[in-house]
Motif scaffolding. Structure first.
Motif, PDB file in Angstrom:
ATOM      1  N   ASP A 151      -4.471  -3.865   0.003  1.00 12.70           N
ATOM      2  CA  ASP A 151      -4.853  -4.102   1.399  1.00 12.70           C
ATOM      3  C   ASP A 151      -5.043  -5.579   1.757  1.00 12.70           C
ATOM      4  OD1 ASP A 151      -4.879  -1.314   1.683  1.00 12.70           O
ATOM      5  OD2 ASP A 151      -6.965  -1.230   0.954  1.00 12.70           O
ATOM      6  N   VAL A 152      -4.312  -6.446   1.071  1.00 13.54           N
ATOM      7  CA  VAL A 152      -4.281  -7.840   1.508  1.00 13.54           C
ATOM      8  C   VAL A 152      -2.817  -8.183   1.708  1.00 13.54           C
ATOM      9  CG1 VAL A 152      -4.900 -10.223   0.985  1.00 13.54           C
ATOM     10  CG2 VAL A 152      -6.301  -8.346   0.075  1.00 13.54           C
ATOM     11  N   ASP A 153      -2.498  -8.816   2.823  1.00 13.82           N
ATOM     12  CA  ASP A 153      -1.116  -9.160   3.116  1.00 13.82           C
ATOM     13  C   ASP A 153      -0.626 -10.209   2.119  1.00 13.82           C
ATOM     14  OD1 ASP A 153       1.322  -9.848   4.121  1.00 13.82           O
ATOM     15  OD2 ASP A 153       0.538 -10.805   5.958  1.00 13.82           O
ATOM     16  N   MET A 154       0.341  -9.836   1.309  1.00 14.82           N
ATOM     17  CA  MET A 154       0.831 -10.742   0.259  1.00 14.82           C
ATOM     18  C   MET A 154       1.412 -12.031   0.836  1.00 14.82           C
ATOM     19  SD  MET A 154       2.784  -8.243  -2.452  1.00 14.82           S
ATOM     20  CE  MET A 154       1.917  -7.034  -3.451  1.00 14.82           C
ATOM     21  N   ALA A 155       1.905 -11.948   2.048  1.00 14.27           N
ATOM     22  CA  ALA A 155       2.553 -13.109   2.658  1.00 14.27           C
ATOM     23  C   ALA A 155       1.553 -14.053   3.336  1.00 14.27           C
ATOM     24  CB  ALA A 155       3.597 -12.657   3.661  1.00 14.27           C
ATOM     25  N   ALA A 156       0.286 -13.618   3.413  1.00 13.86           N
ATOM     26  CA  ALA A 156      -0.691 -14.416   4.163  1.00 13.86           C
ATOM     27  C   ALA A 156      -0.896 -15.791   3.537  1.00 13.86           C
ATOM     28  CB  ALA A 156      -2.022 -13.671   4.223  1.00 13.86           C
ATOM     29  N   GLU A 157      -1.046 -16.826   4.370  1.00 12.24           N
ATOM     30  CA  GLU A 157      -1.312 -18.188   3.903  1.00 12.24           C
ATOM     31  C   GLU A 157      -2.604 -18.245   3.086  1.00 12.24           C
ATOM     32  OE1 GLU A 157      -0.002 -21.533   4.479  1.00 12.24           O
ATOM     33  OE2 GLU A 157       1.848 -20.359   4.725  1.00 12.24           O
ATOM     34  N   ASP A 158      -3.614 -17.453   3.520  1.00 13.16           N
ATOM     35  CA  ASP A 158      -4.900 -17.484   2.811  1.00 13.16           C
ATOM     36  C   ASP A 158      -5.089 -16.242   1.940  1.00 13.16           C
ATOM     37  OD1 ASP A 158      -5.050 -15.653   4.837  1.00 13.16           O
ATOM     38  OD2 ASP A 158      -7.107 -16.201   5.436  1.00 13.16           O
ATOM     39  N   TRP A 159      -3.991 -15.828   1.328  1.00  9.22           N
ATOM     40  CA  TRP A 159      -4.074 -14.643   0.459  1.00  9.22           C
ATOM     41  C   TRP A 159      -5.143 -14.841  -0.607  1.00  9.22           C
ATOM     42  CZ3 TRP A 159      -3.390 -13.942  -4.839  1.00  9.22           C
ATOM     43  CH2 TRP A 159      -3.328 -12.613  -5.290  1.00  9.22           C
ATOM     44  N   VAL A 160      -5.226 -16.031  -1.193  1.00 10.46           N
ATOM     45  CA  VAL A 160      -6.176 -16.260  -2.281  1.00 10.46           C
ATOM     46  C   VAL A 160      -7.603 -16.010  -1.796  1.00 10.46           C
ATOM     47  CG1 VAL A 160      -7.152 -17.977  -3.871  1.00 10.46           C
ATOM     48  CG2 VAL A 160      -4.678 -17.891  -3.494  1.00 10.46           C
ATOM     49  N   GLU A 161      -7.928 -16.535  -0.637  1.00  8.84           N
ATOM     50  CA  GLU A 161      -9.288 -16.370  -0.123  1.00  8.84           C
ATOM     51  C   GLU A 161      -9.578 -14.905   0.208  1.00  8.84           C
ATOM     52  OE1 GLU A 161      -7.315 -19.036   0.626  1.00  8.84           O
ATOM     53  OE2 GLU A 161      -8.614 -20.293  -0.635  1.00  8.84           O
ATOM     54  N   GLN A 162      -8.634 -14.281   0.901  1.00 11.67           N
ATOM     55  CA  GLN A 162      -8.846 -12.868   1.270  1.00 11.67           C
ATOM     56  C   GLN A 162      -9.000 -11.991   0.027  1.00 11.67           C
ATOM     57  OE1 GLN A 162      -6.449 -10.868   4.238  1.00 11.67           O
ATOM     58  NE2 GLN A 162      -5.579 -12.839   4.910  1.00 11.67           N
ATOM     59  N   ALA A 163      -8.096 -12.217  -0.927  1.00 13.63           N
ATOM     60  CA  ALA A 163      -8.094 -11.376  -2.120  1.00 13.63           C
ATOM     61  C   ALA A 163      -9.345 -11.617  -2.958  1.00 13.63           C
ATOM     62  CB  ALA A 163      -6.838 -11.652  -2.945  1.00 13.63           C
ATOM     63  N   ALA A 164      -9.791 -12.862  -3.035  1.00  6.50           N
ATOM     64  CA  ALA A 164     -10.980 -13.192  -3.812  1.00  6.50           C
ATOM     65  C   ALA A 164     -12.188 -12.452  -3.254  1.00  6.50           C
ATOM     66  CB  ALA A 164     -11.212 -14.696  -3.794  1.00  6.50           C
ATOM     67  N   LYS A 165     -12.249 -12.415  -1.939  1.00  2.46           N
ATOM     68  CA  LYS A 165     -13.359 -11.737  -1.287  1.00  2.46           C
ATOM     69  C   LYS A 165     -13.334 -10.253  -1.620  1.00  2.46           C
ATOM     70  CE  LYS A 165     -15.117 -11.791   3.353  1.00  2.46           C
ATOM     71  NZ  LYS A 165     -14.655 -12.156   4.709  1.00  2.46           N
ATOM     72  N   LYS A 166     -12.147  -9.708  -1.541  1.00  4.70           N
ATOM     73  CA  LYS A 166     -11.953  -8.277  -1.761  1.00  4.70           C
ATOM     74  C   LYS A 166     -12.457  -7.843  -3.140  1.00  4.70           C
ATOM     75  CE  LYS A 166      -9.673  -4.791   0.155  1.00  4.70           C
ATOM     76  NZ  LYS A 166      -9.548  -4.578   1.599  1.00  4.70           N
ATOM     77  N   VAL A 167     -12.204  -8.632  -4.163  1.00  7.62           N
ATOM     78  CA  VAL A 167     -12.567  -8.216  -5.529  1.00  7.62           C
ATOM     79  C   VAL A 167     -13.786  -8.960  -6.055  1.00  7.62           C
ATOM     80  CG1 VAL A 167     -10.209  -7.524  -6.131  1.00  7.62           C
ATOM     81  CG2 VAL A 167     -10.970  -9.875  -6.588  1.00  7.62           C
TER      82      VAL A 167
END
Ligand SMILES: Cc1cc2nc3c(=O)[nH]c(=O)nc-3n(C[C@H](O)[C@H](O)[C@H](O)COP(=O)(O)O)c2cc1C
Ligand SMILES: Cc1cc2nc3c(=O)[nH]c(=O)nc-3n(C[C@H](O)[C@H](O)[C@H](O)COP(=O)(O)O)c2cc1C
Lengths: 395, 202
Positions: free
Chosen positions: A207-223
């Motif tokens: 549920d994080v857009d792989m193409a997003a510029e801030d994927w790292v930030e979004q994904a870090a938050k998620k996990v």
């Protein structure tokens, strides 16, 4: 090369056996020869199948494992001995080890015809559909008047005969390479690679857009990814996340991690794209590999991953010569595997070898010879994995 | 009446070549007697140095010696004569020469369409070697193809044309045997030539 030599006689004494032993030692630089005897193999009988008996299985396996077969045949009643024919019948009944196997025929006889008729028959028999061997055409080796042919050390006396036999055997080794290439099973194409990374694996952050510029930030938050001074236990040691970063940043190469789902998860970010050997930008992390490469090089990217995933190659290396003569930049695609050997993705490290080679030359006092050929040494060149096709920042 | 040996060219328990010889024995019983001889209990030839022959080989050799002619029916294995028949012929020319000048008729049966043609050519070739030197009936060939389907329950050849072809060949063979047996003059020396012929002395 490994050959099997079949002694076509089941008799106690045989000049054909002697001939094979001579070939084995005299030409050991050309090939390795395993001599097999037929005297323990029973008479073929259609109504008493002994295919699974030990002597038949033994010769079957020897032939299957060999690159080629040399048969030495005596001549009885103008044809091959019945003992040899019997063996060929067993090996064309329920098993077919000769199928597609390169075979060379030699023969010795008391008479000056030197088993010519037996050899001709043997060719016909080996050509029958149940046998289906591939007999080297021409190049007959007939050893006539065999009783006078060997000296007391079992060496062929006549120098011309020895030379001729050597030339025929050399041709046979070439014939074997040729046939084995022809007969090589057609390779199954490797499964397609999903460069869009749509097959989530256990570690894929959902549920994080792989193409997003801030994927790292979004994904870090998620996990709830740890960072900073938090300790991480590793094999083998304990480091804080900061220490890991410092460590990886100090590596004298550009490191990239793509997982087995073909998602780009990490690179050791120390420089801006323009200063890198292969440019990457922070916003790229998280992308499926399809977004990391220009359209024209996706074919090569897929080929490289197929090699690594299938285990056909553990590493693919490509020299990218566009950096000028002062660098020797190599993209190394190294397969990563877990302890069970399962494919876990690619460790791509990009490295300028030039300083290493220079240092080596300086330390050893050695010098390089010859011209530098810009395109050489790229093992994957044939597949179009060439300059600039590595992971690059798009646009 | 002529007495012939019908040599079964295989060691297999089931054989359409054996069936063919049995059919001939019965079908031509008015014209000749045919004794069917098996090779299946002969050991595999291994060129023993002392040249002793298994008793069974001598028995078969005697039968051939005394017969007016031999009919050999051969299967085809790998485009050639089966090893068991080759082995029998090896024995029957190893220091003994029962085939020299013996009239021979070749027949053959195979499961496929070619009816053992290549095996028959191979057999002619063997029988022509110096230590066998049989008198093979020239220009004749009896090929029984699709042999598994060729016989009815009473072991008769189903195909009437084939039966007639075989009858004609057999009549020719009777004439051929007669002619060969008139060529007796050279026989004694032929035998001697075979006996004196030794591959060892070449
Ligand atoms: C039954 C029999 C038949 C033979 N027929 C032939 C023959 O047709 N042609 C030939 O050249 N040698 C013939 N020979 C002699 C062979 O030359 C000899 O046995 C053999 O080829 C030599 O090879 P070896 O020493 O490996 O057995 C015959 C030998 C035997 C025992
Ligand atoms: C090892 C082996 C090889 C054979 N090769 C041939 C062959 O080359 N040509 C052919 O027509 N039949 C071949 N056959 C099948 C034969 O037709 C069949 O076995 C035989 O000729 C029939 O004779 P029989 O009924 O007297 O045994 C082969 C059979 C075996 C067991």
């Amino acid at each position: 090369m490994k050959f099997v030599g079949i002694v076509g006689s089941n008799a106690e004494k045989s000049y054909n056996r002697k001939l094979l032993h001579f070939i084995k030692t005299k030409y050991q630089d050309l090939f390795e020869l395993e001599i097999v005897e037929i005297k323990d193999i029973p008479m073929f009988n259609q109504s008493n199948d002994q295919t699974h008996s030990e002597p038949i299985q033994k010769i079957n396996k020897a032939i299957l494992d060999a690159d080629g077969v040399i048969i030495a045949t005596p001549e009885h009643n103008h044809t091959i001995p019945s003992g040899l024919k019997s063996v060929l019948e067993w090996l064309s009944f329920n098993i077919h080890p000769f199928d597609g196997k390169p075979v060379m025929i030699v023969g010795a006889s008391y008479f000056n015809q030197g088993s010519s008729r037996a050899q001709l028959h043997l060719r016909q028999i080996l050509d029958a559909p149940g046998v289906n061997a591939i007999v080297m055409p021409g190049n007959e080796f007939l050893l006539g008047k065999v009783k006078e042919a060997f000296d007391s050390n079992d060496q062929l006396k006549d120098a011309n005969t020895v030379k001729f036999l050597g030339s025929v055997l050399e041709k046979f080794t070439k014939f074997v390479s040729l046939v084995n290439r022809l007969e090589a099973p057609k390779e199954e194409p490797l499964p397609k690679e999903d460069l869009h990374a749509t097959n989530a694996i256990d570690t894929t952050i959902a549920d994080v857009d792989m193409a997003a510029e801030d994927w790292v930030e979004q994904a870090a938050k998620k996990v709830n990814a740890v960072e900073g001074n938090t300790y991480v236990k590793l094999n083998r040691g304990i480091l804080t996340v900061d220490q890991i970063n410092t460590f990886l940043a100090s590596m004298p190469m550009e490191l990239t991690f793509a997982d087995e789902n073909n998602q780009f998860l990490y690179y050791n970010y120390t420089k801006e794209a323009a200063d890198m050997l292969a440019d990457r930008v922070p916003g790229q992390v998280g992308n499926p590999l399809v977004l990391c490469h220009p359209e024209r090089s996706l074919g090569s990217v897929e080929w490289v991953i197929q090699q690594l995933r299938s285990g056909k190659q553990d590493a693919v290396r490509v020299n990218v010569p566009t950096h000028g003569p002062d660098k020797f930049v190599v993209h190394n695609y190294q397969a990563m595997r877990d302890e069970e050997g399962n494919y876990k993705g690619i460790n791509e490290y990009i490295l300028d070898f030039k300083p290493i080679v220079d240092w080596y030359l300086k330390q050893t006092g050695l010098k390089l010879e010859g011209e530098i050929d810009a395109g050489s040494g790229a093992s994957a060149k044939d597949h179009g994995v060439d300059a600039g096709s590595g992971a690059t920042a798009k646009g | 009446m002529n007495h012939f040996i019908g040599l079964v060219g295989t060691n297999s328990d089931k054989s359409t070549n054996r069936q063919l010889l049995q059919f001939m024995k019965q079908h031509f019983s008015e014209k000749a007697t045919i004794e069917i001889v098996e090779i299946k209990d002969l050991p595999l030839f291994n060129k023993p140095e002392d040249k002793t022959l298994p008793p069974l080989v001598k028995e078969v050799a005697d039968k051939i010696e005394q017969a007016d002619g031999v009919i050999i029916s051969t299967p085809e294995y790998d485009h050639a004569v089966p090893a068991s028949l080759m082995s029998a012929l090896n024995w029957l020319s190893y220091g003994i020469y029962p085939f020299v000048d013996k009239p021979v008729m070749i027949t053959g049966a195979s499961y496929g369409t070619l009816g053992s043609s290549r095996a028959q050519a191979h057999l002619r070739h063997m029988l022509d070697s110096p230590e066998l030197k049989a008198r093979i009936m020239p220009s004749s060939e009896f090929l029984l193809n699709h042999s598994l389907q060729s016989f009815d329950e009473e072991n008769n050849l189903k195909d009437l044309e084939k039966t007639e072809e075989l009858s004609n060949l057999f009549d020719d063979f009777l004439v051929f045997v007669n002619i060969v047996n008139q060529l007796v003059h050279a026989h004694g020396s032929n035998k001697k030539a075979a006996a004196n012929f030794s591959w060892e002395n070449q």
